[in-house]
Design a protein around this motif. Structure first.
Motif, PDB file in Angstrom:
ATOM      1  N   ILE A 166      -4.649   3.923  -6.395  1.00 14.44           N
ATOM      2  CA  ILE A 166      -3.892   2.930  -6.733  1.00 14.44           C
ATOM      3  C   ILE A 166      -2.812   2.964  -5.922  1.00 14.44           C
ATOM      4  CG2 ILE A 166      -1.675   1.973  -8.064  1.00 14.44           C
ATOM      5  CD1 ILE A 166      -3.747   3.028 -10.291  1.00 14.44           C
ATOM      6  N   PHE A 167      -2.285   3.830  -5.141  1.00 17.22           N
ATOM      7  CA  PHE A 167      -1.262   3.831  -3.953  1.00 17.22           C
ATOM      8  C   PHE A 167      -1.647   3.853  -2.744  1.00 17.22           C
ATOM      9  CE2 PHE A 167       1.971   6.502  -6.919  1.00 17.22           C
ATOM     10  CZ  PHE A 167       2.953   5.502  -7.220  1.00 17.22           C
ATOM     11  N   THR A 168      -3.080   4.154  -2.599  1.00 18.98           N
ATOM     12  CA  THR A 168      -3.430   4.200  -1.355  1.00 18.98           C
ATOM     13  C   THR A 168      -4.224   3.152  -1.135  1.00 18.98           C
ATOM     14  OG1 THR A 168      -4.843   6.204  -1.743  1.00 18.98           O
ATOM     15  CG2 THR A 168      -5.570   4.503  -0.162  1.00 18.98           C
ATOM     16  N   ALA A 169      -4.042   1.739  -2.182  1.00 17.31           N
ATOM     17  CA  ALA A 169      -4.910   0.389  -2.242  1.00 17.31           C
ATOM     18  C   ALA A 169      -3.592  -0.174  -1.889  1.00 17.31           C
ATOM     19  CB  ALA A 169      -5.748  -0.127  -3.553  1.00 17.31           C
ATOM     20  N   GLU A 170      -2.632  -0.002  -2.660  1.00 14.89           N
ATOM     21  CA  GLU A 170      -1.700  -0.667  -2.488  1.00 14.89           C
ATOM     22  C   GLU A 170      -0.636  -0.333  -1.030  1.00 14.89           C
ATOM     23  OE1 GLU A 170       2.704  -0.463  -2.012  1.00 14.89           O
ATOM     24  OE2 GLU A 170       1.727   1.073  -1.833  1.00 14.89           O
ATOM     25  N   ALA A 171      -0.513   0.365  -0.952  1.00 16.79           N
ATOM     26  CA  ALA A 171      -0.069   0.957   0.759  1.00 16.79           C
ATOM     27  C   ALA A 171      -1.398  -0.173   1.288  1.00 16.79           C
ATOM     28  CB  ALA A 171      -0.604   2.331   1.109  1.00 16.79           C
ATOM     29  N   GLN A 172      -2.322   0.359   1.852  1.00 19.96           N
ATOM     30  CA  GLN A 172      -3.337  -0.555   2.893  1.00 19.96           C
ATOM     31  C   GLN A 172      -2.887  -2.485   2.905  1.00 19.96           C
ATOM     32  OE1 GLN A 172      -4.826   0.579   5.043  1.00 19.96           O
ATOM     33  NE2 GLN A 172      -4.284   2.596   4.092  1.00 19.96           N
ATOM     34  N   ILE A 173      -2.547  -2.933   1.275  1.00 20.84           N
ATOM     35  CA  ILE A 173      -2.116  -4.314   0.855  1.00 20.84           C
ATOM     36  C   ILE A 173      -0.372  -4.505   1.921  1.00 20.84           C
ATOM     37  CG2 ILE A 173      -1.878  -5.753  -1.089  1.00 20.84           C
ATOM     38  CD1 ILE A 173      -3.933  -4.418  -2.358  1.00 20.84           C
ATOM     39  N   GLY A 201       0.746  -2.463   4.150  1.00 17.07           N
ATOM     40  CA  GLY A 201       0.531  -2.666   5.206  1.00 17.07           C
ATOM     41  C   GLY A 201       0.372  -3.966   6.102  1.00 17.07           C
ATOM     42  N   LEU A 202      -1.147  -4.324   5.845  1.00 20.77           N
ATOM     43  CA  LEU A 202      -1.666  -5.627   6.162  1.00 20.77           C
ATOM     44  C   LEU A 202      -0.377  -6.231   6.448  1.00 20.77           C
ATOM     45  CD1 LEU A 202      -5.037  -4.951   5.011  1.00 20.77           C
ATOM     46  CD2 LEU A 202      -4.355  -4.473   7.193  1.00 20.77           C
ATOM     47  N   ALA A 203      -0.193  -6.867   5.059  1.00 27.82           N
ATOM     48  CA  ALA A 203       0.986  -7.776   4.809  1.00 27.82           C
ATOM     49  C   ALA A 203       1.784  -8.155   5.146  1.00 27.82           C
ATOM     50  CB  ALA A 203       0.975  -8.405   3.255  1.00 27.82           C
ATOM     51  N   LEU A 204       2.828  -6.390   5.779  1.00 23.67           N
ATOM     52  CA  LEU A 204       3.927  -6.182   5.818  1.00 23.67           C
ATOM     53  C   LEU A 204       3.634  -6.529   8.000  1.00 23.67           C
ATOM     54  CD1 LEU A 204       6.321  -4.539   3.720  1.00 23.67           C
ATOM     55  CD2 LEU A 204       5.847  -7.403   4.100  1.00 23.67           C
ATOM     56  N   GLY A 205       3.106  -6.036   8.103  1.00 27.12           N
ATOM     57  CA  GLY A 205       1.986  -5.629   8.894  1.00 27.12           C
ATOM     58  C   GLY A 205       2.086  -7.549   9.774  1.00 27.12           C
ATOM     59  N   GLU A 215      12.141   4.446  -0.680  1.00 28.88           N
ATOM     60  CA  GLU A 215      11.301   4.141  -1.008  1.00 28.88           C
ATOM     61  C   GLU A 215       9.912   3.075  -0.894  1.00 28.88           C
ATOM     62  OE1 GLU A 215       8.693   6.398  -3.135  1.00 28.88           O
ATOM     63  OE2 GLU A 215      10.425   7.228  -4.153  1.00 28.88           O
ATOM     64  N   TRP A 216       8.653   3.242  -1.240  1.00 36.33           N
ATOM     65  CA  TRP A 216       7.068   2.888  -0.991  1.00 36.33           C
ATOM     66  C   TRP A 216       7.441   1.334  -0.566  1.00 36.33           C
ATOM     67  CZ3 TRP A 216       4.076  -0.196  -4.118  1.00 36.33           C
ATOM     68  CH2 TRP A 216       4.628   0.209  -5.430  1.00 36.33           C
ATOM     69  N   LYS A 226       3.782   2.641   8.839  1.00 35.32           N
ATOM     70  CA  LYS A 226       4.256   4.393   9.468  1.00 35.32           C
ATOM     71  C   LYS A 226       3.282   4.896   8.750  1.00 35.32           C
ATOM     72  CE  LYS A 226       7.414   4.731  12.868  1.00 35.32           C
ATOM     73  NZ  LYS A 226       8.540   5.255  12.753  1.00 35.32           N
ATOM     74  N   ARG A 227       3.573   4.171   7.000  1.00 34.42           N
ATOM     75  CA  ARG A 227       2.888   5.003   5.767  1.00 34.42           C
ATOM     76  C   ARG A 227       0.839   4.823   4.801  1.00 34.42           C
ATOM     77  NH1 ARG A 227       3.375   2.486  -0.090  1.00 34.42           N
ATOM     78  NH2 ARG A 227       2.254   4.024  -1.302  1.00 34.42           N
ATOM     79  N   ARG A 228       0.989   4.318   6.446  1.00 36.86           N
ATOM     80  CA  ARG A 228      -0.537   3.774   5.524  1.00 36.86           C
ATOM     81  C   ARG A 228      -1.274   4.730   7.100  1.00 36.86           C
ATOM     82  NH1 ARG A 228      -2.945  -1.570   8.310  1.00 36.86           N
ATOM     83  NH2 ARG A 228      -4.773  -0.384   7.705  1.00 36.86           N
ATOM     84  N   VAL A 229      -0.653   5.243   8.455  1.00 37.66           N
ATOM     85  CA  VAL A 229      -0.599   5.942   9.380  1.00 37.66           C
ATOM     86  C   VAL A 229      -1.345   7.533   9.051  1.00 37.66           C
ATOM     87  CG1 VAL A 229      -1.054   6.887  12.043  1.00 37.66           C
ATOM     88  CG2 VAL A 229      -0.972   4.189  11.574  1.00 37.66           C
ATOM     89  N   LEU A 230       0.162   7.528   8.133  1.00 40.52           N
ATOM     90  CA  LEU A 230       0.248   8.545   7.722  1.00 40.52           C
ATOM     91  C   LEU A 230      -0.900   9.451   7.153  1.00 40.52           C
ATOM     92  CD1 LEU A 230       4.370   8.875   7.758  1.00 40.52           C
ATOM     93  CD2 LEU A 230       2.585  11.327   8.708  1.00 40.52           C
ATOM     94  N   GLY A 231      -1.054   8.120   6.444  1.00 40.37           N
ATOM     95  CA  GLY A 231      -2.051   8.402   4.722  1.00 40.37           C
ATOM     96  C   GLY A 231      -3.426   9.145   5.929  1.00 40.37           C
ATOM     97  N   SER A 232      -3.730   8.622   7.472  1.00 34.65           N
ATOM     98  CA  SER A 232      -4.518   8.669   6.782  1.00 34.65           C
ATOM     99  C   SER A 232      -4.680   9.811   8.173  1.00 34.65           C
ATOM    100  CB  SER A 232      -5.192   7.268   8.755  1.00 34.65           C
ATOM    101  OG  SER A 232      -4.171   7.499   9.950  1.00 34.65           O
ATOM    102  N   MET A 233      -4.122  10.584   8.673  1.00 28.99           N
ATOM    103  CA  MET A 233      -3.443  11.654   9.604  1.00 28.99           C
ATOM    104  C   MET A 233      -3.731  13.373   8.390  1.00 28.99           C
ATOM    105  SD  MET A 233      -0.678  10.709  12.087  1.00 28.99           S
ATOM    106  CE  MET A 233      -0.357  12.179  13.310  1.00 28.99           C
TER     107      MET A 233
END
Length: 199
Positions: A63-70, A72-76, A132-133, A143-150
């Motif tokens: 759930i958090f991974t999907a939320e982080a992607q959305i 990050g994409l939207a705010l980015g 917080e997230w 950054k949160r998205r990229v950190l997750g990918s690392m």
């Protein structure tokens, strides 16, 4: 709400309240921190409740991974921040710091990880992405998205801890730090990285 999720939410809220009380004296800015040295063997004991809750976050990781992607994409897109830009910033921070931790100000996991790092007596650098997230802007969300990918398990939760340029196992968060202290592995990692004892 499923019973397991209700229990996890209750534990998170309890830990958050604990984290708020303990973090009231902490500076909420990015920067290097150094504390009086203490032998690593005298490090604070990881808290079983926080460790268990941290491990339990794996249950809701999808759930958090999907939320982080959305997020990050939207705010980015709104802020004009791309993942290449923030990856370069993260890579620079990771390569120029022997011990680096990315945190949220209100996260009980971040608060407890900082307490453990303080107790081992080595210098480290803290970078706070935000409160917080759910309160991150374009840069923090990316950054949160990229950190997750690392990290090896892809978790987007914080904290994220890097020692000697390498993420600290699993999600590179509180559980990994606690396990490395309990196993005795942390001392070797810190020495190998060239981290300095705080003065």
């Amino acid at each position: 709400m499923a019973p397991q999720l209700r229990i996890l939410v209750a534990l998170l809220l309890s830990a958050a309240a604990s984290g708020f009380l303990q973090s009231s004296t902490r500076a909420a800015t990015m920067g290097s921190r150094a504390f009086a040295p203490s032998p690593l063997a005298m490090a604070a004991e990881p808290k079983p409740l926080i460790k268990g809750m941290s491990a339990g976050m794996g249950l809701i990781k999808p759930i958090f991974t999907a939320e982080a992607q959305i997020q990050g994409l939207a705010l980015g897109a709104i802020g004009g921040v791309g993942t290449d830009d923030v990856r370069a910033e993260i890579d620079e921070a990771v390569s120029s710091n022997k011990v680096l931790i990315y945190t949220y100000a209100l996260s009980p996991f971040s608060t407890e990880a900082l307490s453990l790092l303080d107790s081992v007596g080595y210098e480290y650098t803290k970078i706070e992405l935000g409160l917080e997230w759910f309160a991150l802007g374009p840069n923090g969300s990316q950054k949160r998205r990229v950190l997750g990918s690392m990290v090896e398990n892809g978790a987007t939760s914080l904290p994220k801890i890097f020692i000697g340029g390498t993420p600290l196992g699993g999600a590179a968060g509180y559980s990994a730090l606690a396990e490395s202290i309990e196993s005795g592995e942390l001392e070797g990692l810190l020495k190998k990285s060239g981290a300095k004892l705080a003065r």
